[in-house]
Design a protein around this motif. Sequence first.
Motif, PDB file in Angstrom:
ATOM      1  N   GLY A  23       0.799  -1.217   0.000  1.00  0.00           N
ATOM      2  CA  GLY A  23       0.000   0.000   0.000  1.00  0.00           C
ATOM      3  C   GLY A  23       0.831   1.265   0.000  1.00  0.00           C
ATOM      4  O   GLY A  23       0.294   2.355   0.069  1.00  0.00           O
ATOM      5  N   LEU A  24       2.147   1.146  -0.101  1.00  0.00           N
ATOM      6  CA  LEU A  24       3.013   2.312  -0.047  1.00  0.00           C
ATOM      7  C   LEU A  24       3.682   2.551  -1.391  1.00  0.00           C
ATOM      8  O   LEU A  24       4.027   1.607  -2.104  1.00  0.00           O
ATOM      9  CB  LEU A  24       4.098   2.126   1.019  1.00  0.00           C
ATOM     10  N   THR A  25       3.881   3.805  -1.712  1.00  0.00           N
ATOM     11  CA  THR A  25       4.614   4.173  -2.916  1.00  0.00           C
ATOM     12  C   THR A  25       6.100   3.900  -2.690  1.00  0.00           C
ATOM     13  O   THR A  25       6.538   3.714  -1.547  1.00  0.00           O
ATOM     14  CB  THR A  25       4.431   5.664  -3.240  1.00  0.00           C
ATOM     15  N   ASN A  59       4.487  -0.205  12.545  1.00  0.00           N
ATOM     16  CA  ASN A  59       3.036  -0.135  12.342  1.00  0.00           C
ATOM     17  C   ASN A  59       2.541   1.306  12.389  1.00  0.00           C
ATOM     18  O   ASN A  59       1.735   1.719  11.553  1.00  0.00           O
ATOM     19  CB  ASN A  59       2.296  -0.985  13.369  1.00  0.00           C
ATOM     20  N   ASN A  60       3.007   2.064  13.375  1.00  0.00           N
ATOM     21  CA  ASN A  60       2.586   3.467  13.490  1.00  0.00           C
ATOM     22  C   ASN A  60       3.068   4.298  12.310  1.00  0.00           C
ATOM     23  O   ASN A  60       2.338   5.143  11.789  1.00  0.00           O
ATOM     24  CB  ASN A  60       3.103   4.071  14.798  1.00  0.00           C
ATOM     25  N   LEU A  61       4.288   4.044  11.872  1.00  0.00           N
ATOM     26  CA  LEU A  61       4.831   4.811  10.747  1.00  0.00           C
ATOM     27  C   LEU A  61       4.141   4.438   9.445  1.00  0.00           C
ATOM     28  O   LEU A  61       3.859   5.300   8.615  1.00  0.00           O
ATOM     29  CB  LEU A  61       6.343   4.602  10.645  1.00  0.00           C
ATOM     30  N   LYS A  62       3.841   3.157   9.244  1.00  0.00           N
ATOM     31  CA  LYS A  62       3.103   2.735   8.037  1.00  0.00           C
ATOM     32  C   LYS A  62       1.751   3.436   7.981  1.00  0.00           C
ATOM     33  O   LYS A  62       1.321   3.898   6.922  1.00  0.00           O
ATOM     34  CB  LYS A  62       2.902   1.225   8.017  1.00  0.00           C
ATOM     35  N   HIS A  63       1.070   3.487   9.114  1.00  0.00           N
ATOM     36  CA  HIS A  63      -0.223   4.166   9.167  1.00  0.00           C
ATOM     37  C   HIS A  63      -0.080   5.635   8.784  1.00  0.00           C
ATOM     38  O   HIS A  63      -0.857   6.163   7.992  1.00  0.00           O
ATOM     39  CB  HIS A  63      -0.836   4.010  10.562  1.00  0.00           C
ATOM     40  N   LEU A  64       0.927   6.297   9.329  1.00  0.00           N
ATOM     41  CA  LEU A  64       1.184   7.698   8.999  1.00  0.00           C
ATOM     42  C   LEU A  64       1.484   7.877   7.515  1.00  0.00           C
ATOM     43  O   LEU A  64       0.912   8.762   6.855  1.00  0.00           O
ATOM     44  CB  LEU A  64       2.361   8.236   9.832  1.00  0.00           C
ATOM     45  N   ARG A  69       0.716   5.907   4.960  1.00  0.00           N
ATOM     46  CA  ARG A  69      -0.463   5.639   4.117  1.00  0.00           C
ATOM     47  C   ARG A  69      -1.438   6.807   4.133  1.00  0.00           C
ATOM     48  O   ARG A  69      -2.060   7.122   3.134  1.00  0.00           O
ATOM     49  CB  ARG A  69      -1.170   4.378   4.605  1.00  0.00           C
ATOM     50  N   SER A  70      -1.547   7.480   5.266  1.00  0.00           N
ATOM     51  CA  SER A  70      -2.500   8.591   5.369  1.00  0.00           C
ATOM     52  C   SER A  70      -2.002   9.861   4.680  1.00  0.00           C
ATOM     53  O   SER A  70      -2.793  10.740   4.395  1.00  0.00           O
ATOM     54  CB  SER A  70      -2.802   8.884   6.834  1.00  0.00           C
TER      55      SER A  70
END
Length: 134
Positions: free
Chosen positions: A52-54, A124-129, A131-132
């Motif tokens: 889900g990340l560029t 996990n927290n950084l992935k969420h950030l 993606r948003s």
Amino acid sequence: MDYGNVVTYGWGAHSTQNQVHRDLVADNDKIRYIYGFKRNDHVTEYRERLSGLTPESRAKLQSAVLIFKQLSNCSPEYLNRMFVRNGESSRYPDTRAFSFSAINFWNSISVEIRNSKSLVAFKNNLKHLLRSTQ
């Protein structure tokens, strides 16, 4: 998918939007190869399945993870030598692009995320950030 991301992270800081576009096109080609798609097949749905990340966001994630590990004393000694602290001069001039971009990104991450108790929580927290914000 990710081997070249950390190496090239920071090169785009001094180049044009064209470099970001080339990275995305190359990333799309990797996804097509993994799933056996043809050149004109769309890959957006499959990018989501993979991470889900560029490419830029994955490079930021990997760079921040390297810094987190180094600051947590969890990285190997040969990587520790590549980090320069408190204005020391670097014997590794090829790490300047990484140092500049990765440290700037690290400093932009909230203190709450940077102070995560574990590597898993940090990722996990950084992935969420990421993606948003992409």
